[in-house]
Motif scaffolding. Sequence first.
Motif, PDB file in Angstrom:
ATOM      1  N   PHE A 183       0.828  -1.203   0.000  1.00 38.34           N
ATOM      2  CA  PHE A 183       0.000   0.000   0.000  1.00 38.34           C
ATOM      3  C   PHE A 183       0.866   1.259   0.000  1.00 38.34           C
ATOM      4  CE2 PHE A 183      -1.618   3.418   2.711  1.00 38.34           C
ATOM      5  CZ  PHE A 183      -2.678   3.855   1.929  1.00 38.34           C
ATOM      6  N   PHE A 184       1.853   1.307   0.896  1.00 41.71           N
ATOM      7  CA  PHE A 184       2.682   2.505   0.985  1.00 41.71           C
ATOM      8  C   PHE A 184       3.552   2.678  -0.258  1.00 41.71           C
ATOM      9  CE2 PHE A 184       1.641   2.092   5.490  1.00 41.71           C
ATOM     10  CZ  PHE A 184       1.350   3.409   5.797  1.00 41.71           C
ATOM     11  N   THR A 185       3.920   1.565  -0.893  1.00 38.59           N
ATOM     12  CA  THR A 185       4.677   1.681  -2.142  1.00 38.59           C
ATOM     13  C   THR A 185       3.824   2.316  -3.237  1.00 38.59           C
ATOM     14  OG1 THR A 185       5.973  -0.283  -1.546  1.00 38.59           O
ATOM     15  CG2 THR A 185       5.973   0.389  -3.861  1.00 38.59           C
ATOM     16  N   LEU A 186       2.599   1.835  -3.375  1.00 39.73           N
ATOM     17  CA  LEU A 186       1.703   2.418  -4.376  1.00 39.73           C
ATOM     18  C   LEU A 186       1.342   3.862  -4.024  1.00 39.73           C
ATOM     19  CD1 LEU A 186      -0.706  -0.603  -5.003  1.00 39.73           C
ATOM     20  CD2 LEU A 186       1.142   0.215  -6.474  1.00 39.73           C
ATOM     21  N   PHE A 187       1.151   4.134  -2.734  1.00 38.53           N
ATOM     22  CA  PHE A 187       0.825   5.501  -2.326  1.00 38.53           C
ATOM     23  C   PHE A 187       1.979   6.444  -2.624  1.00 38.53           C
ATOM     24  CE2 PHE A 187       1.172   8.778   0.999  1.00 38.53           C
ATOM     25  CZ  PHE A 187       0.024   9.508   0.715  1.00 38.53           C
ATOM     26  N   ALA A 188       3.207   5.995  -2.370  1.00 41.97           N
ATOM     27  CA  ALA A 188       4.363   6.846  -2.655  1.00 41.97           C
ATOM     28  C   ALA A 188       4.536   7.083  -4.147  1.00 41.97           C
ATOM     29  CB  ALA A 188       5.631   6.205  -2.075  1.00 41.97           C
ATOM     30  N   ALA A 189       4.221   6.062  -4.956  1.00 38.48           N
ATOM     31  CA  ALA A 189       4.420   6.194  -6.402  1.00 38.48           C
ATOM     32  C   ALA A 189       3.327   7.001  -7.071  1.00 38.48           C
ATOM     33  CB  ALA A 189       4.509   4.803  -7.041  1.00 38.48           C
ATOM     34  N   PHE A 190       2.061   6.795  -6.640  1.00 39.70           N
ATOM     35  CA  PHE A 190       0.946   7.420  -7.335  1.00 39.70           C
ATOM     36  C   PHE A 190       0.237   8.494  -6.510  1.00 39.70           C
ATOM     37  CE2 PHE A 190       1.383   3.117  -9.039  1.00 39.70           C
ATOM     38  CZ  PHE A 190       1.555   3.409 -10.390  1.00 39.70           C
ATOM     39  N   GLY A 191       0.639   8.710  -5.278  1.00 42.21           N
ATOM     40  CA  GLY A 191       0.016   9.733  -4.457  1.00 42.21           C
ATOM     41  C   GLY A 191       0.989  10.777  -3.960  1.00 42.21           C
ATOM     42  N   LEU A 192       2.028  10.338  -3.258  1.00 46.69           N
ATOM     43  CA  LEU A 192       2.961  11.287  -2.654  1.00 46.69           C
ATOM     44  C   LEU A 192       3.865  11.934  -3.701  1.00 46.69           C
ATOM     45  CD1 LEU A 192       3.914  12.484   0.011  1.00 46.69           C
ATOM     46  CD2 LEU A 192       5.532  10.583   0.210  1.00 46.69           C
ATOM     47  N   PHE A 193       4.405  11.135  -4.611  1.00 48.18           N
ATOM     48  CA  PHE A 193       5.294  11.701  -5.624  1.00 48.18           C
ATOM     49  C   PHE A 193       4.586  12.708  -6.528  1.00 48.18           C
ATOM     50  CE2 PHE A 193       6.921  11.481 -10.007  1.00 48.18           C
ATOM     51  CZ  PHE A 193       8.168  12.060  -9.801  1.00 48.18           C
ATOM     52  N   PRO A 194       3.379  12.418  -7.069  1.00 50.88           N
ATOM     53  CA  PRO A 194       2.704  13.448  -7.864  1.00 50.88           C
ATOM     54  C   PRO A 194       2.417  14.721  -7.079  1.00 50.88           C
ATOM     55  CG  PRO A 194       1.720  11.313  -8.270  1.00 50.88           C
ATOM     56  CD  PRO A 194       2.646  11.140  -7.114  1.00 50.88           C
ATOM     57  N   LEU A 195       2.102  14.567  -5.782  1.00 54.30           N
ATOM     58  CA  LEU A 195       1.823  15.747  -4.962  1.00 54.30           C
ATOM     59  C   LEU A 195       3.062  16.623  -4.822  1.00 54.30           C
ATOM     60  CD1 LEU A 195      -0.354  17.109  -3.158  1.00 54.30           C
ATOM     61  CD2 LEU A 195       0.599  15.825  -1.246  1.00 54.30           C
ATOM     62  N   ILE A 196       4.193  15.996  -4.530  1.00 58.07           N
ATOM     63  CA  ILE A 196       5.435  16.760  -4.371  1.00 58.07           C
ATOM     64  C   ILE A 196       5.884  17.328  -5.712  1.00 58.07           C
ATOM     65  CG2 ILE A 196       7.859  16.584  -3.698  1.00 58.07           C
ATOM     66  CD1 ILE A 196       7.064  14.437  -1.712  1.00 58.07           C
ATOM     67  N   TYR A 197       5.748  16.551  -6.780  1.00 54.09           N
ATOM     68  CA  TYR A 197       6.179  17.039  -8.088  1.00 54.09           C
ATOM     69  C   TYR A 197       5.293  18.188  -8.566  1.00 54.09           C
ATOM     70  CZ  TYR A 197       7.703  16.997 -12.946  1.00 54.09           C
ATOM     71  OH  TYR A 197       8.204  17.363 -14.171  1.00 54.09           O
ATOM     72  N   THR A 198       4.003  18.146  -8.238  1.00 48.23           N
ATOM     73  CA  THR A 198       3.116  19.251  -8.592  1.00 48.23           C
ATOM     74  C   THR A 198       3.528  20.524  -7.880  1.00 48.23           C
ATOM     75  OG1 THR A 198       1.294  17.703  -8.934  1.00 48.23           O
ATOM     76  CG2 THR A 198       0.723  20.006  -8.651  1.00 48.23           C
ATOM     77  N   ALA A 199       3.898  20.402  -6.596  1.00 54.11           N
ATOM     78  CA  ALA A 199       4.389  21.577  -5.869  1.00 54.11           C
ATOM     79  C   ALA A 199       5.671  22.105  -6.500  1.00 54.11           C
ATOM     80  CB  ALA A 199       4.622  21.218  -4.404  1.00 54.11           C
TER      81      ALA A 199
END
Length: 320
Positions: A39-55
Amino acid sequence: MTLTAPAPPAPSKQAEPARTGTVRRAWQRFSPYAYIAPFFTLFAAFGLFPLIYTAFVSLYRVELQTPGDMEWRGLGNYAALLEDDYFWLALRNTFTIGVLSTVPQLVMALGLAHLLNYKLRGRTFLRTAMLLPYATSVAAATLVFAQLFGHDFGLVNYVLGLVGVGPVDWQTGTVASQVAVSSIVIWRWTGYNALIYLAGMQSIPAELYEAAEMDGASRWRQFFHVTLPGLRPTIVFTVVVSTIGATQLFGEPLLFEGSISGGISHQYQTLGLYMYEQGWGFFHLGRAAAVAWVMFVLILVLVGLNALIARRRSRKEAVR
C-alpha cells in the motif's frame, strides 16, 4: 603413515531450535511492515510523488508544448492567480455550487435513510435502487440532464410551462446553470449518503428508542433527540467527504455544455475546470499546478474547520 582429517563436529541439536526461534521472532516483528508495504509503495508512487512534483512544477513556468524547458518563477504563478478575475470567479462558483449541491443532498439523504430504517415492504429493492445513480457514469448522467434542462425542448421547461412559468435558460443563466449542475450532483450522491446514514442509524441501540417511547416522545422527538445525536460522527464524515467532492467538482460542469470555460461567461466554471483550462486549454502547466495546490490547501482548511466545529460542539454537549 596416513593422516586423516578430523570429522567436523555434528551440529548441535540445541542450535537449530534457537536459530528457528530467532527467525520466527524476526518475522513476527517485521511481518506487519511487509503486509502494509504494498500500500505505501503504491501511495508513494501514485500519491505522494505526484503531490510533491506538482508543488515543484508550480514554482516554474512550464508550457505543455515544451515540458522540458522550465523557467524559475518562485511564487509568480500563485501571484498571477490572485490577479486573475476568472480564478476568483471559479472559486466563488465552486463555493456556491458546493452549497447548492451539498446541503439539499445531505438533508434528502437523511430523510430517505429515516424512511428506510422502518420496516417497509421491498426494503432490499429500495436500498439497491438507491445506489443506481451512484453506479451510473458521470458522462451518461450529465448528458441526460443536459437534455432535460434544454431551453427549447427540455422536459424541465415543459413542466414549468404547464404551471405557467416561462422557459428558463439553464445553460447561460448564472443561477440557473449552477442549479442545473448542482441537481446532477444531488441525483448521483443522495442515495449513496442515504445508505451511509442508514448504516449509522442501525448502529444506534434500540434501547434508546424504547426508553424515549416509554417517556412519551413522538417519532419526531425521537428523531431529533436520539437519531441525530447518534448520527453526529456519521454526519461529520459525510459533510467532510461532500466538501472534498464539491471542491474537486469537474465532470458535471465540463460535460453539461461541453466547454472547459464553464459557460459563455464562466458562470459555472469550478476550480477543477479552471485548472484544466489553464493546463490543457492555455498550455500553462505551471499555473495549473499552482491551482491544484490551492485546491489542496483549500480542502485542508475546509476539513479542518469542519473538525473544529464538530469538536467544539462535542465539548459543549459534554459540559451540559
